[in-house]
Design an enzyme around this catalytic site. Structure first.
Site, mmCIF file in Angstrom:
data_model
loop_
_atom_site.group_PDB
_atom_site.id
_atom_site.type_symbol
_atom_site.label_atom_id
_atom_site.label_comp_id
_atom_site.label_asym_id
_atom_site.label_seq_id
_atom_site.Cartn_x
_atom_site.Cartn_y
_atom_site.Cartn_z
ATOM 1 C CG ASP A 230 -1.582 1.072 1.506
ATOM 2 O OD1 ASP A 230 -2.737 1.238 0.831
ATOM 3 O OD2 ASP A 230 -1.261 2.060 2.340
ATOM 4 C CD GLU B 128 -2.211 2.595 -3.574
ATOM 5 O OE1 GLU B 128 -3.208 3.037 -3.848
ATOM 6 O OE2 GLU B 128 -1.556 2.517 -2.536
HETATM 7 C C1 GLC Z 1 -3.719 3.551 -0.254
HETATM 8 C C2 GLC Z 1 -4.932 2.843 -0.174
HETATM 9 C C3 GLC Z 1 -6.044 3.768 0.418
HETATM 10 C C4 GLC Z 1 -5.681 4.370 1.631
HETATM 11 C C5 GLC Z 1 -4.139 4.519 1.740
HETATM 12 C C6 GLC Z 1 -3.528 4.960 3.084
HETATM 13 O O1 GLC Z 1 -3.775 4.401 -1.351
HETATM 14 O O2 GLC Z 1 -5.475 2.270 -1.250
HETATM 15 O O3 GLC Z 1 -7.223 3.015 0.488
HETATM 16 O O4 GLC Z 1 -6.479 5.226 2.151
HETATM 17 O O5 GLC Z 1 -3.045 3.905 1.058
HETATM 18 O O6 GLC Z 1 -3.404 3.618 3.469
#
Ligand code: GLC
Ligand code: MG
Length: 588
Positions: A232, A305
């Site tokens: 993440d 991500e």
């Molecule tokens: C990422 C997740 C999102 C979350 C953020 C903080 O972007 O996909 O849902 O709010 O990280 O952890």
């Protein structure tokens, strides 16, 4: 100097690139599981509720693993299931080694893994490395400066304003959910950094103990039998270092918005996409590979991500001397149409952005939605649902589905009173609809019955989307034709076609509205995809795209709005396409 015979084909490739791309991938047949995988993202809170509290849970997921198997999914990625005060619905973890009680127990998780193994489905967990909840023991200890935890987070005294004499945050940095990225703690008499909500404190990656601790987290869940991680918010792992006076530099104003609380008000050069971050991904890869070496079994994967420019994102793959993430997520199909509108040329730009920048020998992947974005069917238009599902499945590499995309689920409408997402709650009633991520997080549609079969509760944690009586698994399974059936046909074709697994890729914009792609492999039938993304009908000549195609193509899969006959032969020239019509054809 390049010899002329090398330069000329290079030049013609560049010229062709204006309209048509031909990216040749190595035609080998020994692909590892993740290279052709169908990934499926489950948002646990909204997938299936087994105990009637209106909140999805692990036993709910376990009870629906057969559905995933039936879809043809290879691996399911679960958004966070760990102990959390749920400020950011699990992305604020208070215990990285335990399960959130409203989702179940460790025993339930083990039962889920066992069932998944029986079905030959892989389970991938969400790894949230950047921050923990402020209720995490580590944070509480850090506040108290307990030995070993003093520097677990990014703490700073702040600055004293020369004019007012008052204490101010260390820098002007802004958090993702509006307002300052710094929070004062009375007890410790210091500010801590939080790139997301106040309750999501940034871990300090310049502290080797933190780096080691987070690798423990990875190993812990690997030992529980998971097939890998979706990592993440990776690009925000590191921030710029302090200067020689112990101060953090301010970000410059971006000029993109006047809204001073919005993260976009400032550039994000000091707090995102830092070079140190890339190496951390390489270190996690080593953890994955070591685990497999020691315990055997299939490759454990890292998915990353990142919404960053290609030059940064591509580094996550690794380089000639080091392996990185198996797949940094390709969000171009989300981000490019979002800024330019959905069109054949925005699709081509999105595809170019990945395939023309990806280092040689790496595996591509295609994503059209997730729990942070409006739903794909709402963004691209319901008429383009099948066209987009087809695209991500006929392109080379891994393909990712966000739960409900197989049904053509659309955004639910959520009132200000029902709003849950911190990204929206930190704003106000007139702004929240631009910021909220709740609409794509409404409960999954299983049936036409109460709460779409998601829960027996009187109230679900988010209301359902209005169209659940017609857009659901039950109705779409019973229908002769449906988005769901088209999706399943696509997954089946993807699994059985050597061309889709190993072939080369060529694609182009044929006219304003039509995107076309061909996958080809010697000794195996080519696959041709055409999609009319426009709102009116059109006729195309595939000759203009590829003169080597046979004169007739066999229709394999068609979008719901197509009236053509599957199995029928179509001439490559003079092919008429209705608005929103998309076809997958084979050419032997
Ligand atoms: C990422 C997740 C999102 C979350 C953020 C903080 O972007 O996909 O849902 O709010 O990280 O952890
Ligand atoms: Mg429940």
């Amino acid at each position: 100097m390049q010899p002329l015979q090398v330069l000329i084909p290079m030049l013609s490739l560049v010229l062709l690139g204006q309209t048509c791309q031909d990216t040749t991938t190595a035609e080998n047949n020994s692909k590892d599981w993740w290279q052709t995988a169908q990934f499926y993202q489950i948002y646990p809170r909204s997938f299936m509720d087994s105990d009637g509290d209106g909140i999805g849970d692990l036993n709910g997921i376990t009870s629906k693993l057969e559905y995933l198997k039936d879809l043809g999914v290879t691996a399911a990625w679960l958004s966070p299931i760990f102990k959390s005060p749920m400020v950011d619905f699990g992305y604020d973890i208070s215990d990285f080694f335990d399960i959130q009680p409203e989702y179940g127990t460790l025993e339930d998780f083990r039962a889920l893994i066992k069932k998944a193994n029986e079905l030959d489905l892989k389970i991938i967990l969400d790894f949230v490395p950047n921050h923990s909840s402020d209720e995490n023991e580590w944070f509480k200890k850090s506040v108290k400066r307990e030995k070993g935890y003093e520097d677990y987070y990014v703490w700073h005294d702040g600055k004293v304003n020369a004019e007012t004499g008052e204490r101010e945050p260390p820098s002007n940095w802004l958090q993702a959910f509006r307002g300052s990225a710094w929070q004062w703690v009375e007890e410790r008499q210091q500010y801590y950094l939080h790139q997301f909500a106040v309750q999501q404190a940034d871990l300090n990656y310049r502290n080797p103990d933190v780096v080691a601790q987070m690798k423990r987290v990875l190993r812990y869940w690997l030992n529980e039998g998971v097939a890998g991680f979706r990592c993440d918010a990776v690009p925000v792992l590191f921030e710029v270092e302090m200067d020689e006076n112990g101060q953090y530099a301010d970000e410059e104003v971006s000029g993109l918005t006047d809204d001073v609380d919005s993260r976009n008000y400032l550039k994000s050069e000091l707090i995102e996409n830092r070079p140190e971050t890339i190496d951390m991904a390489y270190q996690w890869r080593t953890v994955m590979d070591d685990h497999q070496r020691i315990y055997g079994g299939d490759t454990r994967v890292l998915l990353i991500e990142t919404y960053a420019p290609p030059a940064y994102t591509m580094q996550f793959y690794g380089n000639r001397s080091v392996e990185g993430a198996h797949l940094p997520f390709n969000f171009n199909l989300i981000t490019v149409p979002a800024s330019n509108g959905v069109s054949a040329s925005s699709i081509k730009t999105a595809v170019d952005n990945w395939l023309l920048n990806m280092p040689a020998g790496r595996t591509a992947n295609w994503v059209i939605g997730n729990h942070d974005q409006r739903r794909a069917a709402s963004r691209y238009g319901v008429a383009n649902t099948d066209a987009m599902n087809m695209l991500v499945m006929i392109m080379p590499g891994g393909s990712v589905t966000y739960q409900g995309e197989e049904l053509g689920m659309t955004d639910g409408w959520i009132s200000w009173e029902d709003t849950q997402d911190p990204a929206a709650c930190n704003s106000n009633q007139s702004l929240y609809e631009q910021l909220t991520r709740d609409p794509s997080r409404t409960p999954f549609h299983w049936t036409s019955g109460t709460n779409a079969g998601f829960s027996t509760a009187t109230k679900t944690w988010l209301p359902l989307a209005e169209n659940y009586k017609t857009v659901n698994v039950e109705v779409e399974s019973a229908a002769t034709r449906s988005h769901l059936k088209i999706y399943k046909a696509l997954v089946a074709l993807r699994k059985s076609s050597k061309t889709l697994q190993n072939g080369s890729t060529k694609y182009a914009v044929l006219n304003e509205n039509v995107f076309v792609a061909k996958r080809y492999l010697s000794g195996s039938p080519s696959i041709v995809y055409v999609a009319n993304l426009g709102s009116s009908g059109t006729t195309i000549d595939l000759d203009q795209f590829d003169k080597t195609l046979p004169s007739h193509l066999t229709l394999q899969i068609r979008s719901l709005n197509s009236t053509k006959a599957e199995g029928a032969l179509f001439e490559r020239n003079g092919l008429s396409l209705a608005a929103g019509e998309a076809l997958v054809m084979s050419a032997s």
